[in-house]
Structure formats: C-alpha cells, structure tokens
Scaffold this motif. Structure first.
Motif, mmCIF file in Angstrom:
data_model
loop_
_atom_site.group_PDB
_atom_site.id
_atom_site.type_symbol
_atom_site.label_atom_id
_atom_site.label_comp_id
_atom_site.label_asym_id
_atom_site.label_seq_id
_atom_site.Cartn_x
_atom_site.Cartn_y
_atom_site.Cartn_z
ATOM 1 N N GLY A 165 15.428 -2.328 34.227
ATOM 2 C CA GLY A 165 16.726 -2.479 33.601
ATOM 3 C C GLY A 165 18.088 -3.031 34.426
ATOM 4 N N TRP A 166 17.855 -3.178 35.632
ATOM 5 C CA TRP A 166 19.138 -3.516 36.275
ATOM 6 C C TRP A 166 19.222 -4.869 36.593
ATOM 7 C CZ3 TRP A 166 22.326 -0.225 38.234
ATOM 8 C CH2 TRP A 166 21.941 1.275 38.479
ATOM 9 N N THR A 167 20.764 -5.304 36.339
ATOM 10 C CA THR A 167 21.069 -6.699 36.343
ATOM 11 C C THR A 167 22.142 -6.797 37.687
ATOM 12 O OG1 THR A 167 20.239 -7.446 34.226
ATOM 13 C CG2 THR A 167 22.000 -8.866 35.229
ATOM 14 N N TYR A 168 21.941 -7.629 38.421
ATOM 15 C CA TYR A 168 22.817 -7.934 39.527
ATOM 16 C C TYR A 168 22.907 -9.148 39.896
ATOM 17 C CZ TYR A 168 18.903 -7.187 42.466
ATOM 18 O OH TYR A 168 17.432 -7.319 43.091
ATOM 19 N N GLY A 169 24.218 -9.673 40.392
ATOM 20 C CA GLY A 169 24.362 -11.027 40.703
ATOM 21 C C GLY A 169 25.923 -11.351 40.938
ATOM 22 N N ALA A 170 26.218 -12.701 41.105
ATOM 23 C CA ALA A 170 27.558 -13.039 41.064
ATOM 24 C C ALA A 170 27.874 -14.228 40.329
ATOM 25 C CB ALA A 170 28.087 -12.963 42.614
ATOM 26 N N LEU A 171 29.200 -14.351 40.002
ATOM 27 C CA LEU A 171 29.677 -15.792 39.512
ATOM 28 C C LEU A 171 30.728 -16.028 40.323
ATOM 29 C CD1 LEU A 171 29.976 -16.809 35.478
ATOM 30 C CD2 LEU A 171 32.068 -17.201 37.337
ATOM 31 N N ILE A 172 31.114 -17.444 40.470
ATOM 32 C CA ILE A 172 32.124 -18.015 41.340
ATOM 33 C C ILE A 172 32.534 -19.440 40.831
ATOM 34 C CG2 ILE A 172 30.796 -19.151 43.098
ATOM 35 C CD1 ILE A 172 32.729 -18.228 45.021
ATOM 36 N N ASN A 173 33.760 -19.586 40.902
ATOM 37 C CA ASN A 173 34.440 -20.969 40.773
ATOM 38 C C ASN A 173 35.465 -21.066 41.602
ATOM 39 O OD1 ASN A 173 36.769 -20.409 39.282
ATOM 40 N ND2 ASN A 173 35.612 -20.034 37.309
ATOM 41 N N GLN A 174 35.746 -22.386 41.622
ATOM 42 C CA GLN A 174 36.968 -22.947 42.434
ATOM 43 C C GLN A 174 37.732 -24.160 41.518
ATOM 44 O OE1 GLN A 174 38.575 -22.115 45.345
ATOM 45 N NE2 GLN A 174 39.935 -24.050 44.799
ATOM 46 N N ILE A 175 38.905 -23.868 41.369
ATOM 47 C CA ILE A 175 39.480 -24.843 40.539
ATOM 48 C C ILE A 175 40.910 -25.696 41.386
ATOM 49 C CG2 ILE A 175 40.928 -25.396 38.651
ATOM 50 C CD1 ILE A 175 39.439 -23.164 37.087
ATOM 51 N N TRP A 176 41.059 -26.709 41.467
ATOM 52 C CA TRP A 176 42.089 -27.500 42.013
ATOM 53 C C TRP A 176 42.875 -28.364 41.229
ATOM 54 C CZ3 TRP A 176 37.288 -27.747 44.531
ATOM 55 C CH2 TRP A 176 37.215 -27.167 45.829
ATOM 56 N N SER A 177 43.708 -28.432 40.785
ATOM 57 C CA SER A 177 44.658 -29.168 39.800
ATOM 58 C C SER A 177 44.636 -30.775 40.276
ATOM 59 C CB SER A 177 46.048 -28.683 39.842
ATOM 60 O OG SER A 177 46.858 -28.747 40.822
ATOM 61 N N PHE A 178 44.653 -31.597 39.334
ATOM 62 C CA PHE A 178 44.575 -33.050 39.736
ATOM 63 C C PHE A 178 45.836 -33.691 38.771
ATOM 64 C CE2 PHE A 178 41.282 -32.598 36.316
ATOM 65 C CZ PHE A 178 41.622 -33.464 35.810
ATOM 66 N N ALA A 179 46.269 -33.242 37.840
ATOM 67 C CA ALA A 179 47.234 -33.874 37.107
ATOM 68 C C ALA A 179 47.886 -33.162 36.190
ATOM 69 C CB ALA A 179 46.384 -34.826 35.993
ATOM 70 N N GLY A 180 49.020 -33.438 35.565
ATOM 71 C CA GLY A 180 49.619 -32.680 34.762
ATOM 72 C C GLY A 180 51.207 -32.593 35.057
ATOM 73 N N ASP A 181 51.957 -31.561 34.851
ATOM 74 C CA ASP A 181 53.444 -31.485 34.979
ATOM 75 C C ASP A 181 53.844 -31.585 36.412
ATOM 76 O OD1 ASP A 181 56.042 -31.190 34.874
ATOM 77 O OD2 ASP A 181 56.081 -29.360 33.309
ATOM 78 N N ASP A 182 54.572 -32.552 36.820
ATOM 79 C CA ASP A 182 54.696 -32.386 38.397
ATOM 80 C C ASP A 182 55.732 -31.501 38.763
ATOM 81 O OD1 ASP A 182 53.101 -35.004 38.581
ATOM 82 O OD2 ASP A 182 54.721 -36.379 38.249
ATOM 83 N N ASN A 183 56.638 -30.856 37.774
ATOM 84 C CA ASN A 183 57.359 -29.818 38.242
ATOM 85 C C ASN A 183 56.767 -28.386 38.132
ATOM 86 O OD1 ASN A 183 59.727 -31.681 38.006
ATOM 87 N ND2 ASN A 183 59.707 -31.725 35.942
ATOM 88 N N ARG A 184 55.555 -28.384 37.853
ATOM 89 C CA ARG A 184 54.839 -27.132 37.891
ATOM 90 C C ARG A 184 54.067 -27.037 39.211
ATOM 91 N NH1 ARG A 184 54.151 -24.867 32.999
ATOM 92 N NH2 ARG A 184 53.826 -23.022 34.050
#
Length: 272
Positions: A165-184
């Motif tokens: 009945g055990w569950t073990y693990g990991a989730l990972i992500n990496q996000i880089w911006s590439f567009a959008g409001d230049d002032n942010r």
C-alpha cells in the motif's frame, strides 16, 4: 426441517454471502481508486478541486490568501503501449493585503498545463514514469495574480507502488519564460515535489509531500510540507475522494507565515 424453513435459511445465507461479496468488491474498488489517486499519471480521469487557505501572508504578516485550484487530469491512450496524461492547473485566487497598500484582488492566476508521456506497463522493477512538456499560460486577471509571461520547459515524474500500500516518488518541472509583458520579471523557476502515501484500506489514504519551488531570478525558495488524509466515497452515483490536511512552511520568502489548510474534493471517472 421444513421445506419453507430450509428455503428461508438458504435465501438468507445467499443474501449474506452476496452482501459480503458486494461489500468486499466495493472496498476493493475504493482501494484501487485510492491507489490510482496516489499516482499522478494513473489512467484515471479525475477533476480535483483543491482549496488552499493561508493567513499572515506577506512581509507585514497581515495578508490572507485563498486559492481554489481546478485540476482536471485526463489520460489518453495514444498507442498499445503508451498513455498521454494531461494535467491542468487553473487557480482561482482571492487575496488581500499581501503587502502594505496592495489592497485586495480576486480572479484567475496563471494556468499550468503539463503533458506526461508514460508507458502503460511499469518497468521490470515496478517503477512508473512519465516525461513531457509543461506550459505556463498567462491567464492572470490582475498583475498581482499572474506573471504576465508565457513559459515552457520539461516535466517528469517517477514513482513506485508496493503491494503493502505504499506509494513513493517525485515530480519535477522547470519553466522559463519566452514571451509576454516586457515590463514584467522573467520566469525561471523549478518545482520539485517528493511524495509519500500509504493506503489504509477502505479507500483511505494518508499522504505527505513537499511542494517546493525555487525562483532562480530572486534566489528564493518556498517549501511547504503538506500532510493529508483522504477517503474515497460516493455522493449519490458520483464517486469522489475527500481530502483534508494541514500545511507547514519550512521556508517562505518575505513572510513568517508558517501554517495553512488544504481541502480537496476530487470527482472520479473510472473506466467502465
């Protein structure tokens, strides 16, 4: 023994046996659903409605924040051996006084869309894994609710489920911006979620995870520890999982807020 009494006893015994079998089947079904819920890339269509509440938010510790994450999970069979699992997070946020003079805001935050490509069968040693892209969509309806940026990157999950009945693990992500409001500000963030869950039988699960994130632009980390208890049940004909839990912030920038609450109602749509 008279025929009518014998028939009555036989019918009663059959009813008891059938009733017990139905209960056992229901419990097995509930346990299987609970097990699938512990797996982020299980072949189970579900719609978690995750409500998070935090108090004492911000540098002055005078803010409050309530977030309802609508998180549909849709698995799609794309071949004999592979699934594609779509996981979407749409936050609906209500917050106030998160820093002096901020006022209050209500609306949508940014949407996170992940796609995991996962083999249908575990590895020979029992591991389940999936990889794919993650996309940040600037759906925030207020500057204080979203980043104003489009972003993308990779995501991955690996886990193992045991017969006990055990569950073990990991989730990972990496996000880089590439567009959008230049002032942010640019987005450059890593999300890492190690998790551990134990099935308790009768559709019940206790789980713990770290939903840690690191902002590489500001060199700041947010590390909440979540402890939760859940139960699979029915609302009429609708299968649901009900979860409640507490959150403790091991680390959080610009705030000494340490505690929060989480409640989740997950609508379940198992394959028939």
């Amino acid at each position: 023994m008279g025929l009518s009494l014998r028939n009555t006893l036989t019918a009663t015994a059959c009813a008891i046996i059938c009733g017990y079998s139905a209960v056992a089947l229901g419990q097995t079904s509930e346990d299987e659903l609970a097990k699938q819920l512990s797996n982020p890339i299980a072949s189970l269509t579900s719609v978690p409605l995750q409500l998070n509440w935090d108090d004492n938010v911000g540098p002055a510790e005078e803010g409050t924040k309530t977030t309802l994450n609508v998180q549909p999970v849709i698995p799609v069979s794309i071949s004999e051996d592979w699934n594609m699992i779509s996981r979407t997070i749409v936050p609906i946020i209500s917050q106030g006084d998160i820093f002096p003079g901020a006022g209050s805001q209500f609306g949508l935050g940014d949407t996170t869309q992940s796609l995991f490509f996962s083999p249908k069968a575990p590895t020979a040693s029992g591991w389940v894994w999936g990889v794919g892209p993650v996309l940040l969509i600037p759906t925030g309806t207020d500057d204080l609710l979203g980043t104003g940026k489009w972003g993308a990157g990779p995501t991955a999950v690996v886990l193992k489920q045991t017969s006990s009945g055990w569950t073990y693990g990991a989730l990972i992500n990496q996000i880089w911006s590439f567009a959008g409001d230049d002032n942010r500000a640019d987005v450059n963030g890593t999300y890492f979620q190690p998790f551990l869950a134990k099935g308790l039988g009768k559709g019940r699960t206790i789980s713990v995870n770290f939903e840690s994130s690191y902002n590489w632009e500001t060199d700041k980390a947010t590390v909440p520890l979540n402890l939760a208890y859940s139960k699979v049940t029915r609302w009429g004909k609708q299968l649901v999982s009900l979860q409640g839990g507490v959150r403790y912030y091991v680390e959080q920038p610009q705030s000494d807020s340490q505690w929060g609450l989480r409640f989740v109602v997950t609508l379940l749509y198992p394959k028939k």
